[in-house]
Design a protein around this motif. Structure first.
Motif, PDB file in Angstrom:
ATOM      1  N   VAL B 219      28.130  50.034  30.486  1.00 39.36           N
ATOM      2  CA  VAL B 219      28.207  48.991  31.508  1.00 39.36           C
ATOM      3  C   VAL B 219      29.657  48.609  31.750  1.00 39.36           C
ATOM      4  CG1 VAL B 219      27.558  46.633  32.060  1.00 39.36           C
ATOM      5  CG2 VAL B 219      25.908  48.160  31.032  1.00 39.36           C
ATOM      6  N   GLY B 220      30.429  48.552  30.670  1.00 35.45           N
ATOM      7  CA  GLY B 220      31.845  48.241  30.807  1.00 35.45           C
ATOM      8  C   GLY B 220      32.550  49.255  31.692  1.00 35.45           C
ATOM      9  N   LYS B 221      32.263  50.531  31.434  1.00 36.76           N
ATOM     10  CA  LYS B 221      32.893  51.569  32.247  1.00 36.76           C
ATOM     11  C   LYS B 221      32.511  51.424  33.716  1.00 36.76           C
ATOM     12  CE  LYS B 221      33.703  55.352  29.074  1.00 36.76           C
ATOM     13  NZ  LYS B 221      33.045  56.512  28.469  1.00 36.76           N
ATOM     14  N   MET B 222      31.269  50.987  33.943  1.00 33.29           N
ATOM     15  CA  MET B 222      30.845  50.798  35.326  1.00 33.29           C
ATOM     16  C   MET B 222      31.579  49.645  35.978  1.00 33.29           C
ATOM     17  SD  MET B 222      26.766  51.209  35.188  1.00 33.29           S
ATOM     18  CE  MET B 222      26.426  49.878  36.285  1.00 33.29           C
ATOM     19  N   PHE B 223      31.737  48.550  35.203  1.00 28.28           N
ATOM     20  CA  PHE B 223      32.173  47.313  35.851  1.00 28.28           C
ATOM     21  C   PHE B 223      33.678  47.093  35.835  1.00 28.28           C
ATOM     22  CE2 PHE B 223      27.769  45.934  35.850  1.00 28.28           C
ATOM     23  CZ  PHE B 223      27.731  45.384  37.104  1.00 28.28           C
ATOM     24  N   ILE B 224      34.370  47.639  34.842  1.00 27.04           N
ATOM     25  CA  ILE B 224      35.805  47.344  34.773  1.00 27.04           C
ATOM     26  C   ILE B 224      36.534  47.790  36.048  1.00 27.04           C
ATOM     27  CG2 ILE B 224      37.937  47.917  33.544  1.00 27.04           C
ATOM     28  CD1 ILE B 224      36.258  47.698  30.980  1.00 27.04           C
ATOM     29  N   PRO B 225      36.270  49.009  36.554  1.00 31.13           N
ATOM     30  CA  PRO B 225      36.942  49.365  37.819  1.00 31.13           C
ATOM     31  C   PRO B 225      36.603  48.403  38.950  1.00 31.13           C
ATOM     32  CG  PRO B 225      35.856  51.272  36.879  1.00 31.13           C
ATOM     33  CD  PRO B 225      35.435  50.111  36.067  1.00 31.13           C
ATOM     34  N   LEU B 226      35.345  47.956  38.973  1.00 31.71           N
ATOM     35  CA  LEU B 226      34.961  47.021  40.037  1.00 31.71           C
ATOM     36  C   LEU B 226      35.704  45.705  39.898  1.00 31.71           C
ATOM     37  CD1 LEU B 226      31.129  47.634  40.301  1.00 31.71           C
ATOM     38  CD2 LEU B 226      32.933  48.393  41.824  1.00 31.71           C
ATOM     39  N   ALA B 231      39.889  42.161  41.885  1.00 28.74           N
ATOM     40  CA  ALA B 231      41.161  41.441  41.705  1.00 28.74           C
ATOM     41  C   ALA B 231      42.121  41.807  42.831  1.00 28.74           C
ATOM     42  CB  ALA B 231      41.769  41.784  40.360  1.00 28.74           C
ATOM     43  N   LEU B 232      42.171  43.097  43.172  1.00 26.52           N
ATOM     44  CA  LEU B 232      43.068  43.499  44.255  1.00 26.52           C
ATOM     45  C   LEU B 232      42.645  42.870  45.577  1.00 26.52           C
ATOM     46  CD1 LEU B 232      43.695  47.221  43.352  1.00 26.52           C
ATOM     47  CD2 LEU B 232      45.176  45.257  43.024  1.00 26.52           C
ATOM     48  N   TYR B 233      41.317  42.808  45.778  1.00 24.58           N
ATOM     49  CA  TYR B 233      40.807  42.167  46.994  1.00 24.58           C
ATOM     50  C   TYR B 233      41.254  40.715  47.052  1.00 24.58           C
ATOM     51  CZ  TYR B 233      37.318  39.808  49.899  1.00 24.58           C
ATOM     52  OH  TYR B 233      36.704  39.017  50.811  1.00 24.58           O
ATOM     53  N   VAL B 234      41.104  40.012  45.935  1.00 23.69           N
ATOM     54  CA  VAL B 234      41.501  38.603  45.902  1.00 23.69           C
ATOM     55  C   VAL B 234      42.991  38.474  46.167  1.00 23.69           C
ATOM     56  CG1 VAL B 234      41.697  36.590  44.420  1.00 23.69           C
ATOM     57  CG2 VAL B 234      39.636  37.940  44.383  1.00 23.69           C
ATOM     58  N   GLN B 235      43.767  39.400  45.594  1.00 22.23           N
ATOM     59  CA  GLN B 235      45.213  39.354  45.777  1.00 22.23           C
ATOM     60  C   GLN B 235      45.593  39.461  47.254  1.00 22.23           C
ATOM     61  OE1 GLN B 235      48.065  39.658  43.324  1.00 22.23           O
ATOM     62  NE2 GLN B 235      49.079  39.117  45.220  1.00 22.23           N
ATOM     63  N   PHE B 236      45.026  40.477  47.913  1.00 23.24           N
ATOM     64  CA  PHE B 236      45.506  40.758  49.267  1.00 23.24           C
ATOM     65  C   PHE B 236      44.714  40.043  50.349  1.00 23.24           C
ATOM     66  CE2 PHE B 236      46.890  44.482  46.780  1.00 23.24           C
ATOM     67  CZ  PHE B 236      48.222  44.151  46.808  1.00 23.24           C
ATOM     68  N   HIS B 237      43.621  39.385  49.951  1.00 23.22           N
ATOM     69  CA  HIS B 237      42.830  38.671  50.936  1.00 23.22           C
ATOM     70  C   HIS B 237      43.160  37.184  50.939  1.00 23.22           C
ATOM     71  CE1 HIS B 237      39.062  37.401  52.997  1.00 23.22           C
ATOM     72  NE2 HIS B 237      39.312  38.488  53.655  1.00 23.22           N
ATOM     73  N   GLY B 243      41.880  32.503  47.459  1.00 26.90           N
ATOM     74  CA  GLY B 243      42.385  33.545  46.575  1.00 26.90           C
ATOM     75  C   GLY B 243      43.884  33.566  46.607  1.00 26.90           C
ATOM     76  N   GLY B 244      44.465  34.558  45.986  1.00 25.34           N
ATOM     77  CA  GLY B 244      45.903  34.648  45.925  1.00 25.34           C
ATOM     78  C   GLY B 244      46.330  35.181  44.579  1.00 25.34           C
ATOM     79  N   GLY B 245      47.643  35.131  44.353  1.00 24.13           N
ATOM     80  CA  GLY B 245      48.201  35.770  43.174  1.00 24.13           C
ATOM     81  C   GLY B 245      47.665  35.255  41.853  1.00 24.13           C
ATOM     82  N   PHE B 246      47.544  33.931  41.733  1.00 26.79           N
ATOM     83  CA  PHE B 246      47.116  33.368  40.448  1.00 26.79           C
ATOM     84  C   PHE B 246      45.745  33.881  40.050  1.00 26.79           C
ATOM     85  CE2 PHE B 246      50.375  30.194  41.262  1.00 26.79           C
ATOM     86  CZ  PHE B 246      50.911  30.054  39.996  1.00 26.79           C
ATOM     87  N   GLN B 247      44.780  33.723  40.980  1.00 31.10           N
ATOM     88  CA  GLN B 247      43.418  34.129  40.651  1.00 31.10           C
ATOM     89  C   GLN B 247      43.351  35.628  40.436  1.00 31.10           C
ATOM     90  OE1 GLN B 247      44.422  32.251  43.225  1.00 31.10           O
ATOM     91  NE2 GLN B 247      42.855  30.849  43.928  1.00 31.10           N
ATOM     92  N   ALA B 248      44.044  36.382  41.300  1.00 29.23           N
ATOM     93  CA  ALA B 248      43.991  37.834  41.183  1.00 29.23           C
ATOM     94  C   ALA B 248      44.552  38.290  39.845  1.00 29.23           C
ATOM     95  CB  ALA B 248      44.774  38.466  42.320  1.00 29.23           C
ATOM     96  N   GLY B 249      45.682  37.720  39.452  1.00 30.14           N
ATOM     97  CA  GLY B 249      46.277  38.101  38.180  1.00 30.14           C
ATOM     98  C   GLY B 249      45.335  37.839  37.029  1.00 30.14           C
ATOM     99  N   VAL B 250      44.681  36.661  37.084  1.00 32.15           N
ATOM    100  CA  VAL B 250      43.766  36.304  36.012  1.00 32.15           C
ATOM    101  C   VAL B 250      42.586  37.268  35.965  1.00 32.15           C
ATOM    102  CG1 VAL B 250      42.106  34.561  35.363  1.00 32.15           C
ATOM    103  CG2 VAL B 250      44.410  33.903  35.910  1.00 32.15           C
ATOM    104  N   ILE B 251      42.042  37.616  37.142  1.00 32.82           N
ATOM    105  CA  ILE B 251      40.875  38.503  37.156  1.00 32.82           C
ATOM    106  C   ILE B 251      41.275  39.897  36.675  1.00 32.82           C
ATOM    107  CG2 ILE B 251      39.145  39.565  38.632  1.00 32.82           C
ATOM    108  CD1 ILE B 251      39.279  37.056  40.352  1.00 32.82           C
ATOM    109  N   PHE B 252      42.422  40.368  37.138  1.00 34.56           N
ATOM    110  CA  PHE B 252      42.884  41.684  36.697  1.00 34.56           C
ATOM    111  C   PHE B 252      43.059  41.696  35.177  1.00 34.56           C
ATOM    112  CE2 PHE B 252      45.313  45.561  36.722  1.00 34.56           C
ATOM    113  CZ  PHE B 252      44.907  46.193  37.880  1.00 34.56           C
ATOM    114  N   ALA B 253      43.671  40.626  34.667  1.00 31.26           N
ATOM    115  CA  ALA B 253      43.882  40.546  33.227  1.00 31.26           C
ATOM    116  C   ALA B 253      42.558  40.528  32.491  1.00 31.26           C
ATOM    117  CB  ALA B 253      44.692  39.302  32.887  1.00 31.26           C
TER     118      ALA B 253
END
Lengths: 494, 350, 110
Positions: B219-226, B231-237, B243-253
């Motif tokens: 399940v991890g392998k399935m979901f981590i890429p998503l 996170a990238l969507y949140v960053q650029f949207h 959204g924005g940098g703070f939330q995106a960084g946290v989600i990516f992390a």
């Protein structure tokens, strides 16, 4: 150069990450040194411009003031900027050897990075004209100073840092609540604009309860930060266990910047004529007097000399807030001048402590036996700093204390004058204990190991401070000029 | 209807806070803190502050719970009884609360269109930001452009938190990664009965060797890429929605941290090295500050994005894009650094 | 007229699913509170949670019609179903290997 105000802050702010890029302590120290000297240079230029042509302002992002954030420098914050950058410019050369001995080499790049963040935070607080921006930089400086104190060589440094963290966070939260309430009353975060809106909408005269609460929160929060007497409990431990350089830096700058914030909020937002002014004076008066007497007495009974000086700092802060509580021109200028002089003498005294702890290993009273002969330059500097602390003529401490006494006489507060003199006498006692041990107590024969004078890189900044203490005691025209201009400015509203 | 929702959420909030204060098991306290954040995020949503709610949900419920749990692995999981009675603290809290209530008496009514916060600076933000700054999300305009300097400050605050942690904790003994195999259950029965008392159970939980958890790994392998993609969507949207940098960084992390938890911290460290993270954190701050400096060299004020391009709106767009990227990189790097620092420390050597 | 009936049916269905979801959620909570040991509690909360989130999200999808929101809700649904079952599984497995014994009957000294 129109970009001077922003350069003042972003030089240390952006040099801070640079320190940890190479993970090398020498490079990190060098970067920090360059950054502090550069910002000292910038603050000199700013001070010169402010004296020549009045206040500077700078719109960050190109947005005009109430919509964007602006930097606003008048003679009051130019003076504070000079104090902060001047002390750090002297502390950094001193740091090289002292930090080498006290801190794990792998942590040192991080140490310098945090030191620069702390410096940038303090400068950012002093220079900004925006209340929320002030809070952001307050957060920066506090967060980094908790970590810096926690890096101290003894294990109890962590406890001290934690204590400071709890108290400091409460203080910062109170300040934030106050700023939030002010925002909801005025719809603005710019300090000048808040003041304008409060006056224009007649909020000030109407006994508005929200405004009163906002000021209560800001005053209490800042009193925690500046260690006003009953709220000073975090300070002795923090100063005692912090690394030597951090004690020098924080003791001479952090509390001064908090006092500056108090001045800015109380005088520039509400204005001098309004009713809060009077209550602030009355509220601060008693704690200041208590601080002067009680902390000085407590200082006499300390055996850890760093802790003794920390208590003495609380007493000296008492003198500053005493000047503040007089709310007249001479009282205010005495307070502002004492901010400068206290930074000079406490910086010097803690520098001598750092040198003693470098050579001897600790700063207990018993370690000072015979140091008068073994570390003549260090102890000589200690005596000058002590004389300045007592307020002996020809030293910097005398000038501001004399102004304070004059201000008290002007108001007819004879009892206050007597208390100030008692405070000075108490300072004589606790400084004398150290001097007596250093010069008149013979060295025990058992201690054969060689304790020599501290290295030159510690002595040179120390003696520059000695020279400053004496020079500004003899020729105090420049700081007095600054202090009086700043006081005029505060009393004249904006 | 909305007031009912508010009342329910606020009363849950109060109950949670009281429970956090009372409870002595730190593990439970952290879980309750997560619930507290989720409740306040919901409250922010009812107040139409979706950006704040998003941040609160990502930071408060997500990453800070993970970081607190990994810090908890270093200490006891039960709070010691305080040596003295906390009456003074109670008094301070009560007085503060009373003063706060007193202070709200002359506040403008919540949502009153004539209150100063709606009539002063906000007017320009709402009316002019689309053609002065550009992004449809006004919150992004205010955060990244009008008050972009505050955001630089906050970015450095996060950076400071990370390096403070590494400076204080990073260089003591490192944990040797021994893979714990599962013991047969009958042998551990007596242990299990005590485990809720001394809380040892938890420390083992967080360092689960993933080898036996086939389902988790798949399940991890399935979901981590998503998660990373989101996170990238949140960053650029962030220009268009919450959204924005703070939330995106946290989600990516949190995607990376999830990987480290399911597989192994050591494996994760080989993929994303601590040194690389340090440089990323620095790069994040430099991107932000660098944009400001470039603006200065091009003749504008610090962070004046108008000069970045021939057309001011394009300049604003470019500037906001870059600084959000800087924030995202910095936040991501610092969050993972914090997790590594905690995960790497041997238990009990604080 | 036709459309209206269709709308009414949708509303009724939504109400039914929402009620079912709430019921499942509350019963899961009660189960979590009342049941005797770890595994039964897991059982209560795990099953009802999945069903409850399915019911509520489905009801919301009925209300939002053929829009972007429905697609987002659909993704949330898939995400929830997979993650919450995985979490239940991981918890139960860990508990078992950590030596939590399922409660089997009266004679099993507990």
């Amino acid at each position: 150069m129109s970009h001077l105000p922003i350069l003042q802050v972003i030089i240390p702010l952006l040099a801070a990450p640079l320190c940890i890029v190479f993970n090398n302590r020498r490079i990190a120290w060098f970067v920090a040194l360059c950054a502090t000297w550069a910002s000292f240079g910038v603050s000199l230029l700013i001070a010169q411009q402010v004296l020549q042509s009045g206040a500077l302002s700078y719109d960050i992002g190109g947005w005009p003031a109430p919509w964007g954030i602006d930097y606003y420098v008048d003679s009051l914050n130019a003076f504070v900027l000079l104090i902060v950058t001047g002390i750090s410019a002297l502390a950094l050369p001193y740091a090289n050897r002292s930090v080498e001995q006290e801190i794990d080499p792998r942590s040192q790049p991080y140490f310098y990075s945090l030191l620069l963040v702390c410096l940038a935070g303090l400068l950012g607080i002093s220079i900004t004209g925006d209340a929320f921006n002030m809070y952001v930089f307050l957060e920066l400086s506090s967060l980094s100073s908790y970590a810096l104190i926690g890096m101290g060589p003894r294990r109890r440094a962590l406890t001290a840092a934690y204590q400071y963290l709890v108290m400091g966070t409460i203080g910062a939260t109170f300040i934030l609540i106050g700023i939030g309430l002010l925002y909801s009353l005025t719809g603005s975060l710019n300090i000048q604009d808040i003041s304008y809106q409060l006056h224009a909408n007649n909020i000030i005269g109407s006994g508005n309860r929200t405004l009163l609460t906002a000021f209560a929160f800001i005053t209490v929060g800042l009193s925690l930060k500046l260690a006003l007497f009953p709220l000073h409990l975090w300070l002795p431990n923090a100063y005692t266990y912090a690394p030597s350089v951090i004690t020098i830096f924080l003791a001479s700058t952090a509390t001064k910047v908090a006092i500056y914030m108090l001045l800015r909020f109380c005088y520039c937002v509400v204005g001098s004529e309004s009713i809060f002014q009077l209550t602030l004076g009355q509220i601060v008066l008693l704690p200041s007097l208590a601080a002067i007497i009680v902390s000085s007495v407590v200082a006499i009974f300390q055996y850890d000399i760093k802790r003794m000086l920390a208590y003495s700092s609380i007493a000296q802060i008492g003198y500053i807030t005493l000047g503040l509580s007089m709310s007249n021109h001479s009282g205010l200028s005495a307070a502002i001048l004492h901010m400068f002089n206290h930074a000079l003498m406490k910086g010097l005294l803690f520098m001598t402590m750092g040198a003693v702890s470098y050579s001897v290993g600790s700063v207990y009273l018993t370690d000072f036996r015979g140091l008068g002969r073994r570390m003549p330059f260090t102890m000589g500097a200690f005596i000058v700093g002590g004389l300045s602390l007592m307020g002996i003529p020809m030293t910097a401490g005398f000038v501001s204390k004399w102004m304070l006494v004059q201000a008290a006489i002007e108001l007819g507060w004879w009892d206050v004058v007597i208390l100030i003199l008692i405070g000075s006498l108490l300072a004589v006692i606790y400084i004398w204990r150290v001097v007596e041990t250093a010069y008149f107590n013979p060295l025990l024969e058992l201690e054969e190991e060689e304790i020599g004078e501290a290295p030159l890189s510690l002595l040179i900044p120390m003696w520059l401070m000695v020279i400053a203490n004496i020079y500004f005691g003899i020729n105090s025209a420049i700081p007095v000029e600054f202090a009086q201009q700043a006081a005029t400015l505060l009393l004249g509203g904006m | 209807m909305e007031s009912v929702v508010d009342i329910v959420l606020l009363s849950f909030l109060c109950i949670t806070v009281v429970a956090i204060v009372y409870i002595r098991k730190l593990f439970c306290a952290i879980m309750l803190l997560g619930i507290f954040s989720l409740l306040s995020a919901s409250l922010f949503v009812t107040m139409d502050a979706v950006d704040v709610a998003f941040t609160e949900a990502a930071v408060g419920t997500g990453i800070s719970s993970i970081l607190l749990l990994s810090a908890l692995a270093l200490t006891h999981t039960r709070e010691q009884r305080p040596p003295h009675q906390p009456y003074i603290a109670l008094l301070v809290v009560v007085v503060t609360g009373a003063v706060l209530i007193y202070g709200t008496m002359d506040l403008p009514r919540f949502g009153d269109p004539n209150s100063p916060i709606h009539r002063h600076v906000a007017v320009r933000y709402i009316a002019d930001s689309p053609h002065e700054v550009g992004p449809p999300n006004i919150v992004t305009s205010v955060l990244a452009s009008y008050r972009g300097y505050d955001t630089l400050g906050e970015t450095v605050v996060i950076f400071t938190a990370g390096i403070a942690l590494v400076g204080l904790l990073g260089f003591r003994r490192r944990q040797e990664f021994k893979v714990r195999l599962y013991q047969p259950m009958d042998k551990k029965t007596s242990y299990a009965e005590n485990s809720t008392e001394d809380g040892d159970e938890f420390e083992d939980n967080i360092k689960l060797p993933g080898a036996n958890h086939m389902v988790l790994r798949i399940v991890g392998k399935m979901f981590i890429p998503l998660i990373l993609l989101f996170a990238l969507y949140v960053q650029f949207h962030g220009d268009y929605g919450p959204g924005g940098g703070f939330q995106a960084g946290v989600i990516f992390a949190s995607g990376i941290i999830l990987y480290a938890l399911i597989f192994d911290v050591e494996t994760a460290m080989r993929v994303i090295t601590p040194k690389g993270l340090r440089l990323l954190a620095v790069a994040g701050v430099f991107i932000y500050g660098g944009v400001g400096l470039v603006c200065m060299f091009l003749g504008g004020n610090f962070l004046d994005y108008n000069v970045l391009s021939a057309h001011p709106l394009h300049g604003q767009h470019l500037g906001i894009f870059l600084i959000e990227l800087g924030v995202g990189i910095n936040v991501f790097a610092i969050m993972v650094i914090m997790f590594y620092t905690f995960a790497n420390r041997k238990r009990g050597s604080v | 007229m036709d459309l209206n009936i269709f709308g009414n049916i949708l509303d009724i269905l939504t109400a039914l699913f929402l009620t079912a979801g709430c019921f499942l959620g509350i019963s899961g909570g009660i189960g979590l509170y009342r049941l005797p040991d770890f595994f039964t509690r897991q059982h209560a909360s795990g099953i009802t949670d999945s069903a409850c989130s399915f019911a509520i999200l489905f009801a919301l999808m009925l209300q939002s019609g053929f829009t972007m929101v429905t697609i987002k809700l659909f993704f949330i649904l898939i995400f929830l179903i997979i993650t919450s079952t995985t979490a239940t599984h991981a918890l139960a497995k860990t508990a078992l290997f950590k030596g939590q014994k399922p409660l089997l009957g009266r004679e099993d000294n507990h």
